[in-house]
Design a protein around this motif. Sequence first.
Motif, mmCIF file in Angstrom:
data_model
loop_
_atom_site.group_PDB
_atom_site.id
_atom_site.type_symbol
_atom_site.label_atom_id
_atom_site.label_comp_id
_atom_site.label_asym_id
_atom_site.label_seq_id
_atom_site.Cartn_x
_atom_site.Cartn_y
_atom_site.Cartn_z
ATOM 1 N N GLU A 88 -2.598 -12.601 -3.775
ATOM 2 C CA GLU A 88 -2.553 -11.250 -3.225
ATOM 3 C C GLU A 88 -2.991 -11.340 -1.769
ATOM 4 O O GLU A 88 -4.075 -11.852 -1.473
ATOM 5 C CB GLU A 88 -3.499 -10.326 -3.992
ATOM 6 N N THR A 96 -0.881 -3.556 4.519
ATOM 7 C CA THR A 96 0.207 -3.906 3.612
ATOM 8 C C THR A 96 -0.336 -4.920 2.618
ATOM 9 O O THR A 96 -1.056 -5.839 3.006
ATOM 10 C CB THR A 96 1.394 -4.513 4.386
ATOM 11 N N LYS A 139 0.714 -7.727 -0.288
ATOM 12 C CA LYS A 139 1.814 -8.512 -0.847
ATOM 13 C C LYS A 139 1.269 -9.312 -2.024
ATOM 14 O O LYS A 139 0.275 -10.014 -1.889
ATOM 15 C CB LYS A 139 2.379 -9.453 0.208
ATOM 16 N N GLU A 147 7.982 -11.215 -6.130
ATOM 17 C CA GLU A 147 7.113 -10.735 -5.062
ATOM 18 C C GLU A 147 7.095 -9.218 -5.080
ATOM 19 O O GLU A 147 8.083 -8.589 -5.445
ATOM 20 C CB GLU A 147 7.632 -11.171 -3.690
ATOM 21 N N SER A 172 5.604 -6.043 -2.403
ATOM 22 C CA SER A 172 4.896 -5.623 -1.197
ATOM 23 C C SER A 172 4.705 -4.114 -1.257
ATOM 24 O O SER A 172 5.646 -3.376 -1.543
ATOM 25 C CB SER A 172 5.687 -5.988 0.058
#
Length: 192
Positions: free
Chosen positions: A98, A105, A107, A115, A117
């Motif tokens: 993480e 932001t 991700k 993935e 985001s």
Amino acid sequence: EEIERETAYPDGKVEKVLKNGCHLIFFPNGTWKKVGSDGKTVTVTFFNGDVKQVMPDQTVIYYYADAKTTHTTYSDGLEVLQFSNGQIEKHYPDGKKEITFPDQTIKNLFTDGQEESIFPDGTIVRIQRDGSKTIEFNNGQRELHTSEFKRREYPDGTVKTVYMNGQQETKYISGRVRVKDKDGNIIMDTKL
């Protein structure tokens, strides 16, 4: 703190035992080590400015002076890296990562290759192992990107698909379907 005893070794190392039970060890290269009175808390300050701390619970905190980065390893295997620009990375024992970027932001990198985001405005982007991408916008719109097409779904039920050959298809909630060729010419429109 008062020194209880001091020992100088032939290799140049000097050890000082303080009355509170702490041990200080000084090395010829400028590195020094402090062992807490509990015998479990250890801090090593290296000649280059790096600092390594080992806590009683076996948590290890390593500060890299040049990079201004802190790397913490917890006894359960979680690793947390904190960079000088504000980025924070968490590496979980199961392989998940993480990353929180300076703009907040987040991700997530999953062990199966997916993935996710999450952007500060609430937009969420998910990328599957096959490369397909889903984008959920904070205004309720949703977009799907695959190797064959890009599709946007609007909150009112309208769905617009653009195919790789440039052809566009728009389906409205009313049932109307409009198709355009790659140049934007209408080739079909089922106005109701």
